[in-house]
Design a protein around this motif. Structure first.
Motif, PDB file in Angstrom:
ATOM      1  N   UNK A 156     -10.872  10.827  21.316  1.00  0.00           N
ATOM      2  CA  UNK A 156      -9.650  10.310  20.686  1.00  0.00           C
ATOM      3  C   UNK A 156      -8.453  10.273  21.624  1.00  0.00           C
ATOM      4  N   UNK A 157      -8.591  10.766  22.821  1.00  0.00           N
ATOM      5  CA  UNK A 157      -7.486  10.707  23.777  1.00  0.00           C
ATOM      6  C   UNK A 157      -7.957   9.983  25.025  1.00  0.00           C
ATOM      7  N   UNK A 158      -7.026   9.273  25.674  1.00  0.00           N
ATOM      8  CA  UNK A 158      -7.414   8.529  26.878  1.00  0.00           C
ATOM      9  C   UNK A 158      -7.213   9.351  28.143  1.00  0.00           C
ATOM     10  N   UNK A 159      -6.644  10.534  28.008  1.00  0.00           N
ATOM     11  CA  UNK A 159      -6.476  11.440  29.148  1.00  0.00           C
ATOM     12  C   UNK A 159      -6.703  12.854  28.633  1.00  0.00           C
ATOM     13  N   UNK A 160      -7.821  13.431  29.047  1.00  0.00           N
ATOM     14  CA  UNK A 160      -8.206  14.735  28.488  1.00  0.00           C
ATOM     15  C   UNK A 160      -7.748  15.907  29.327  1.00  0.00           C
ATOM     16  N   UNK A 161      -7.073  15.647  30.425  1.00  0.00           N
ATOM     17  CA  UNK A 161      -6.702  16.722  31.331  1.00  0.00           C
ATOM     18  C   UNK A 161      -5.794  17.748  30.675  1.00  0.00           C
ATOM     19  N   UNK A 162      -4.913  17.310  29.778  1.00  0.00           N
ATOM     20  CA  UNK A 162      -3.986  18.235  29.129  1.00  0.00           C
ATOM     21  C   UNK A 162      -4.167  18.249  27.610  1.00  0.00           C
ATOM     22  N   UNK A 163      -5.366  17.965  27.176  1.00  0.00           N
ATOM     23  CA  UNK A 163      -5.642  17.949  25.739  1.00  0.00           C
ATOM     24  C   UNK A 163      -5.616  19.369  25.174  1.00  0.00           C
ATOM     25  N   UNK A 164      -5.122  19.503  23.953  1.00  0.00           N
ATOM     26  CA  UNK A 164      -5.275  20.763  23.223  1.00  0.00           C
ATOM     27  C   UNK A 164      -5.904  20.468  21.877  1.00  0.00           C
ATOM     28  N   UNK A 165      -6.836  21.314  21.519  1.00  0.00           N
ATOM     29  CA  UNK A 165      -7.547  21.210  20.242  1.00  0.00           C
ATOM     30  C   UNK A 165      -7.276  22.514  19.505  1.00  0.00           C
ATOM     31  N   UNK A 166      -6.578  22.422  18.397  1.00  0.00           N
ATOM     32  CA  UNK A 166      -6.143  23.652  17.736  1.00  0.00           C
ATOM     33  C   UNK A 166      -6.288  23.538  16.223  1.00  0.00           C
ATOM     34  N   UNK A 167      -6.759  24.592  15.619  1.00  0.00           N
ATOM     35  CA  UNK A 167      -6.856  24.677  14.163  1.00  0.00           C
ATOM     36  C   UNK A 167      -5.448  24.751  13.571  1.00  0.00           C
ATOM     37  N   UNK A 168      -5.214  24.046  12.488  1.00  0.00           N
ATOM     38  CA  UNK A 168      -3.926  24.130  11.802  1.00  0.00           C
ATOM     39  C   UNK A 168      -3.922  25.305  10.832  1.00  0.00           C
ATOM     40  N   UNK A 169      -2.726  25.770  10.488  1.00  0.00           N
ATOM     41  CA  UNK A 169      -2.622  26.839   9.499  1.00  0.00           C
ATOM     42  C   UNK A 169      -3.186  26.397   8.164  1.00  0.00           C
ATOM     43  N   UNK A 170      -2.895  25.146   7.789  1.00  0.00           N
ATOM     44  CA  UNK A 170      -3.396  24.627   6.518  1.00  0.00           C
ATOM     45  C   UNK A 170      -4.918  24.552   6.530  1.00  0.00           C
TER      46      UNK A 170
END
Length: 642
Positions: A548-562
């Motif tokens: 889903x991103x065109x540049x993964x070098x600085x991607x963050x994948x994080x669970x939301x509180x909800x």
């Protein structure tokens, strides 16, 4: 469902009374504090040292990680769980060159690396337990594989997927800190290079961290008076010392015990495999028992190549189908018609009282649910107790070896030689009536007020498990400190808020950090099935997020509180499935019988820390449905989103 019309009547009240009496005599005010975790003990650290590592051979290799390295994936754990995570990443399309594994052991295998005691074998069918049999084309030599074969298979997996030279052994990565500017985890670790070279400190940067806490990590021992006074030789079963006993991990000819009096403390799943071997070699063997195991027959035999080729492994996808068929037996309703595995585990359906079963039990149906579990278990329990009477010749000894608790209270065991061992003249059962040992002396063990002089003491006293941790977080039991966004440690989050995850694999405030439970995931008799589902789930989340991103070098994948709140609510909704565990005889399943939380807030936090209450197959179905929806609901992806 919790109940059906065809179930038998509630068991006789006298059996329930016997269960309660046996539980009561084993309750202790110190609960889990009666054990000392060897992972945190300097005084007894010699009991946890690695007896198998070849420092010279490992030191001669080019290290797969050097101080200052930056990597994409860091997998902590090189047992089956860590290997399954790495393999699933590779199969999902990531490069093996971007993956590094670290492990405190000196080789692959996890529990099968550490445990090499005589008699060691898998207690579930190897055809369902051993990962990637279909992919590697390997046929296990026995229906229940012995430890050496299970360890060899870990090496086989690593070699097939090119992970052998990508794993740094003898290394404890103990501190992780999130750098929000760099979008990287800063990792501090210590590599033990042996007495000749000492320790090497390393610092790494990792884009993603994946942790496998494991279930059988550090051994523990009972806090006994006089332990440091005992002059005899001693060791823990998880670090078996063949220099003392003779023999080796593949040949159990323990000739050094022929003139020795040996004592073994414990009669759990490990001890029931080691005791027959000790009984074969020791001059005299004393078995010190607090709580007897339920011991049914195993039916061990070599694998028949014709049956393997024409029936077991004859179709594509056979292993997953067989494992699913096996786990389908553990239900409150009538099991499936075709039983592909057909061993004594499959007649222990009431074990679902510990691992969960399909159907949500409403709070007003709790008593009915527990009564139904007892009814379902009664025939099995009586049959196993009768087997003890039939096999053990001395009636007094047989009576002490009978298990007075249902299947879900202590992991059932299966062995063909354990009970007959007590018919040998050189084997004595010392039952402590639920109290455990009194103390150690210079000469031996005090039990029931009597001293038993020993030459060798074997400690089969189990492991420090996730239920014993103060925070219950997946990293505390792995001996790690993890500091996420805004300086929040994962342990502090767990202590303040209770367990909160999305699917048991990630938690808010800790981007790009994944783990494999053990809280808020399913359990299973063959836990590799759950590990496979979790490894695939994490890999697919990472693939989809990066897509889903065109540049993964600085991607963050994080669970939301909800997202974690919604999922935690689903776990809590199913927590009543485990209502029967609280009344069990003390053991690691119920924190050694420690009193449950009393205040509403503490009760709510305790419920959050449960496993998935509908069992492993419903859990897997839940994960598959979530992924199929394609929204990655409950996860926030930051980067150059397309």
């Amino acid at each position: 469902m919790a109940t059906t019309d065809h179930r038998p009547a509630i068991p006789d009240a006298t059996i329930q009374q016997k269960y309660a009496e046996e539980r009561h005599k084993r309750l202790r005010p110190d609960g889990v504090a009666q054990f000392l975790n060897l992972a945190t003990s300097d005084k007894f650290k010699y009991l946890r040292e690695d007896p198998w590592v070849d420092h010279a051979a490992l030191n001669a290799q080019t290290p797969p990680l050097k101080n200052g390295d930056e990597i994409k994936f860091l997998v902590q754990g090189a047992g089956y769980g860590g290997l399954m995570l790495a393999v699933n990443l590779i199969e999902a399309g990531f490069k093996a060159e971007d993956i590094r594994l670290v492990d405190e052991a000196g080789g692959f295998g996890g529990t099968w690396y550490w445990n090499r005691y005589p008699g060691l074998m898998c207690d579930t069918e190897s055809y369902t337990y051993m990962p990637f049999l279909e992919e590697t084309g390997y046929m296990p030599r026995f229906r229940y594989s012995y430890g050496s074969e299970l360890r060899e298979h870990a090496d086989r997996i690593a070699e097939k997927w090119g992970l052998t030279d990508k794993t740094l052994f003898r290394t404890n990565c103990h501190h992780y800190m999130w750098d929000d500017a760099e979008k990287r985890w800063i990792v501090h670790g210590t590599e033990n290079r042996g007495p000749a070279e000492g320790n090497r400190e390393i610092q790494l940067k990792a884009q993603y961290v994946l942790v496998v806490p494991g279930f059988l990590g550090f051994p523990h021992i009972a806090r006994l008076p006089g332990f440091d006074k005992f002059r005899g030789e001693h060791f823990h079963t998880a670090r078996w010392n063949y220099d003392i006993t003779g023999g080796n991990p593949t040949h159990w000819n323990m000739e050094k015990l022929k003139d020795k009096t040996v004592g073994i403390v414990g009669t759990g799943a490990t001890a029931i495999q080691a005791i027959p071997q000790l009984g074969n070699w020791a001059k005299h063997l004393y078995v010190f028992q607090r709580t007897p195991s339920s011991v049914d027959e195993r039916g061990q035999h070599p694998t028949d190549p014709n049956e393997w080729a024409n029936k077991i492994a004859s179709k594509k996808g056979w292993q997953y189908a067989r494992s699913k068929n096996f786990l389908s037996q553990f239900t409150m309703d009538t099991p499936i018609d075709e039983d592909q595995v057909n061993d004594r585990w499959c007649s222990t359906r009431s074990y679902c009282g510990f691992i969960g079963a399909p159907g949500i039990v409403s709070p007003d149906k709790t008593s009915e649910h527990v009564a139904a579990l007892h009814s379902m278990d009664l025939e099995r329990a009586e049959r196993v107790r009768q087997r003890t009477t039939d096999v053990v010749k001395d009636p007094a000894t047989a009576a002490k070896l009978k298990a007075w608790y249902p299947a879900w209270c202590k992991r059932p065991t299966f062995h063909d030689d354990y009970l007959p061992t007590f018919n040998k003249p050189n084997v004595t059962l010392v039952d402590t009536n639920g109290k455990g040992l009194d103390a150690l002396t210079e000469e031996g063990v005090m039990a029931n007020g009597t001293e038993y002089p020993l030459d060798v003491l074997v400690l089969s006293t189990g492991y420090s498990l996730f239920v014993e941790n103060d925070s219950g977080s997946p990293v505390s039991r792995a001996g790690m400190t993890v500091v996420g966004r805004d300086g929040l440690s994962m342990d502090d989050k767990w202590i303040r808020q209770g367990s909160k995850t999305l699917h048991g694999v990630a938690t808010h405030g800790f981007p790009n950090f994944f783990f494999t439970g053990p809280t808020q995931v399913a359990l299973a008799v063959n836990f590799t099935h759950v590990l496979s589902a979790l490894a695939s789930h994490v890999a697919q989340i990472l693939v989809e997020a990066e897509r889903r991103v065109d540049q993964t070098e600085r991607i963050t994948i994080e669970v939301t509180e909800e997202g974690e709140d919604a999922y935690t609510a689903e776990v809590v909704k199913r927590a009543t499935s485990f209502a029967g565990v609280g009344g069990c005889t003390p053991g690691y399943y119920n924190k050694e019988g420690q009193a449950s939380a009393t205040g509403p807030q503490e009760q709510a936090k305790e419920a959050q820390g449960n496993i998935w209450g509908e069992g492993p197959l419903k859990f897997e179905e839940f994960l598959n449905t979530w992924r199929a929806e394609g929204r990655l609901e409950g996860i926030e992806i930051k980067g150059n989103v397309m």
